[in-house]
Design an enzyme around this catalytic site. Structure first.
Site, PDB file in Angstrom:
ATOM      1  CB  THR A 172      32.387  35.112  34.981  1.00  0.00           C
ATOM      2  OG1 THR A 172      31.986  35.133  36.479  1.00  0.00           O
ATOM      3  CG2 THR A 172      32.853  36.332  34.712  1.00  0.00           C
ATOM      4  CG  PHE A 174      36.215  36.497  31.597  1.00  0.00           C
ATOM      5  CD1 PHE A 174      37.127  37.413  32.309  1.00  0.00           C
ATOM      6  CD2 PHE A 174      35.761  35.464  32.120  1.00  0.00           C
ATOM      7  CE1 PHE A 174      37.166  36.949  33.630  1.00  0.00           C
ATOM      8  CE2 PHE A 174      35.845  35.157  33.153  1.00  0.00           C
ATOM      9  CZ  PHE A 174      36.529  36.059  34.176  1.00  0.00           C
TER      10      PHE A 174
END
Length: 277
Positions: A172, A174
């Site tokens: 992921t 960010f």
């Protein structure tokens, strides 16, 4: 300076893990929603916000691109977090005792093979860390959670099985947001620039707007569109390019973009994370 970084979710969420890895010297501040995390920074309750924008398996995070332009915050950094999924249960639990695993539906979908092989029923929970907290309160060996090791640490759960995700590269990305922009050149992997724009209502406007990046040798790493205010005819584009706005080739590309657009908004200038290479 509060020395706090806000994130959406409960303690032990993957966003919490991102805060620990990217800003280990700061106190992580859990918030109920993305809007709450942004507001915490705007109000001064936190210095930074850690917001997930995309996952290598499931694509972009819903709503984030709508929130960024109006947040009043600026991107100052990016962080990549490897999403390792673990089967967590009350202390002393053996794998063969587990009958159910609760987590966010996205994590359940990433562990189908493991759950099937071990005869474990997946159950949908509100989120990963919240599921771990619930399993800890339940205290039953047959019921487990799928979450991060950090969640297990926080809620006193054992890691019954570690790194059980089906895809071994699930990551992921960010963005770290702040009240003030940081335009300094920094980092060892070059600079990134993020912005939004709306094209003018003329034929081939998007094609023409993109031409300046090609002719000036600017690498555009991301271009995404989304509707504005629920109208099919109102489209805004989110873009990321390699380079700094002070670079001559970037200046020329942005000048050409400006000619074919009705709005351009700079969201941030930040060092590229070496892990994006």
């Amino acid at each position: 300076m509060t020395q706090r970084i806000a994130f959406q979710g409960e303690p032990g969420a993957y966003s919490h893990q991102a805060c620990r890895e990217a800003r280990p010297d700061m106190q992580a501040l859990p918030c109920k929603t993305f809007e709450d995390a942004i507001e915490a920074v705007r109000k001064g309750d936190a210095d930074l916000a850690m917001l997930p924008v995309e996952n290598s398996t499931y694509g972009r995070v819903a709503d984030i691109h709508h929130l960024l332009p109006d947040s009043g915050l600026h991107i100052i950094d990016e962080a990549f977090v490897r999403v390792h999924i673990n089967l967590l249960a009350v202390p002393g639990t053996r794998l063969e005792q587990v009958r159910t695993a609760t987590s966010h539906t996205v994590l359940l979908g990433q562990c189908r093979a493991f759950l099937r092989e071990n005869g474990i029923e997946g159950r949908t929970g509100a989120d990963t860390a919240g599921s771990a907290r619930m399993i800890a309160a339940l205290g039953e060996p047959e019921n487990a959670a799928l979450a991060s090791e950090l969640a297990g640490e926080i809620y006193g759960l054992d890691v019954v099985a570690r790194h059980i995700e089906d895809h071994d590269r699930n990551t992921t990305r960010f963005l770290v947001m702040a009240r003030e922009p940081d335009l300094k050149r920094r980092g060892s992997a070059g600079m990134m620039t993020s912005f939004v724009f709306r094209v003018r209502n003329i034929p081939a406007a998007l094609y023409k707007a993109m031409g300046g990046f090609a002719t000036n040798g600017v690498n555009m790493t991301k271009l995404e569109s989304y509707m504005l205010n629920g109208h099919f005819t109102a489209t805004q584009f989110y873009a990321e390019i390699e380079g700094h706005p002070d670079d001559r080739n970037v200046q020329l590309a942005l000048e050409e973009l400006d000619y074919f657009t009705s709005h351009v908004g700079l969201l941030g200038v930040y060092p590229a994370d070496p892990r994006r290479r």
